[in-house]
Design an enzyme around this catalytic site. Structure first.
Site, short mmCIF file in Angstrom:
data_model
loop_
_atom_site.label_atom_id
_atom_site.label_comp_id
_atom_site.label_asym_id
_atom_site.label_seq_id
_atom_site.Cartn_x
_atom_site.Cartn_y
_atom_site.Cartn_z
N LYS A 263 0.83 -1.20 0.00
CA LYS A 263 0.00 0.00 0.00
C LYS A 263 0.87 1.26 0.00
CE LYS A 263 -4.24 -1.89 1.89
NZ LYS A 263 -5.27 -1.83 2.94
N ASP B 48 -5.54 -2.31 10.40
CA ASP B 48 -5.64 -3.61 11.09
C ASP B 48 -5.75 -3.48 12.61
OD1 ASP B 48 -5.56 -4.93 8.69
OD2 ASP B 48 -3.42 -5.34 8.76
N ASP C 160 -9.37 0.39 7.40
CA ASP C 160 -10.50 -0.53 7.36
C ASP C 160 -11.83 0.20 7.43
OD1 ASP C 160 -8.90 -2.89 7.28
OD2 ASP C 160 -8.46 -2.58 9.39
#
Length: 239
Positions: free
Chosen positions: A4, A47, A72
């Protein structure tokens, strides 16, 4: 996270550093991020399980003077909401009329559901499952955030919940949905199977089972990728 970081650099020319923090204590985590924040122009959390993720993100947004995002929560919710708007148009359905089944009840699933509700999906039309089954009101183990999507009904299976459902949102684990479950959904079913690396139902299996399906996964090797980092890249390019 290195992958990422590379995407941020390629698409937005933003230098990213992958930093792991060796604690599960909320206060210790928050203080660590605050201590290193002066080095950076923004913080992208990743996470962190619910409900801690919501408290950490909320506190850091309030206590820091740089952008704070939770991958997320924000990334998945933003980009999947954009996909949902398009999918509803293709399916000729209205948000306020659809029945939705969500597999997963963590930070990403709750953030997605919250944003879908803002788009018009009714809370009472959402059935949310965690690894133990359907979220129900008589379950004392649910967090306060999960209680919003708990239903005052007897527990039913995922297959039963999917009968006549318009939308399946998967943010859980691979291969949970069978062809039989997919066949039980309404016409022009919208399936966002976003578990990685294995979607809740295999892409090729899904499109072979239903010709009228509107299908997306979180993988770049299938059409219609819905991935949290896409939401950040779009937002950053706008900035």
């Amino acid at each position: 996270m290195e992958g990422k970081a590379l995407l941020f650099k390629i698409f937005s020319d933003i230098d990213v550093f992958d930093i792991e923090i060796g604690t599960k204590d909320v206060e210790e985590f928050i203080q660590t991020v605050k201590n290193i924040a002066p080095t950076f122009g923004g913080i992208n959390l990743e996470d962190i399980k619910a409900p801690e993720s919501f408290e950490i993100e909320k506190r850091l947004v309030a206590e820091l003077n740089i952008p704070v995002m939770h991958d997320d929560q924000h990334g998945t919710a933003i980009i999947s909401s954009a996909a949902l708007i398009n999918a509803l148009e293709l399916a000729n359905k209205k948000a306020e009329d659809v029945k939705m089944v969500v597999s997963g009840a963590g930070s990403a699933a709750i953030a997605c559901a919250d944003l879908y509700v803002l788009l018009g999906v009714k809370v009472e039309n959402i059935l949310m499952f965690n690894s133990k089954g359907l979220l129900t009101k008589n379950n004392p183990a649910l967090s306060q955030l999960q209680q919003k999507y708990a239903r005052d009904i007897e527990p039913i299976s995922l297959e039963e919940a999917l009968k006549g459902a318009d939308i399946f949102l998967g943010l859980s684990s691979g291969d949970l949905m069978t062809p039989e479950m997919l066949l039980g959904m309404a016409d022009n079913p919208i399936v966002f199977a976003m578990a990685n690396p294995d979607p809740e139902i295999n892409y090729n299996l899904a499109i072979a089972t239903r010709k009228d399906i509107i299908m997306a996964t979180g993988r770049s090797d299938h059409p219609n990728q819905v991935n949290n980092v896409l939401g950040f890249l779009i937002s950053l390019e706008e900035l």
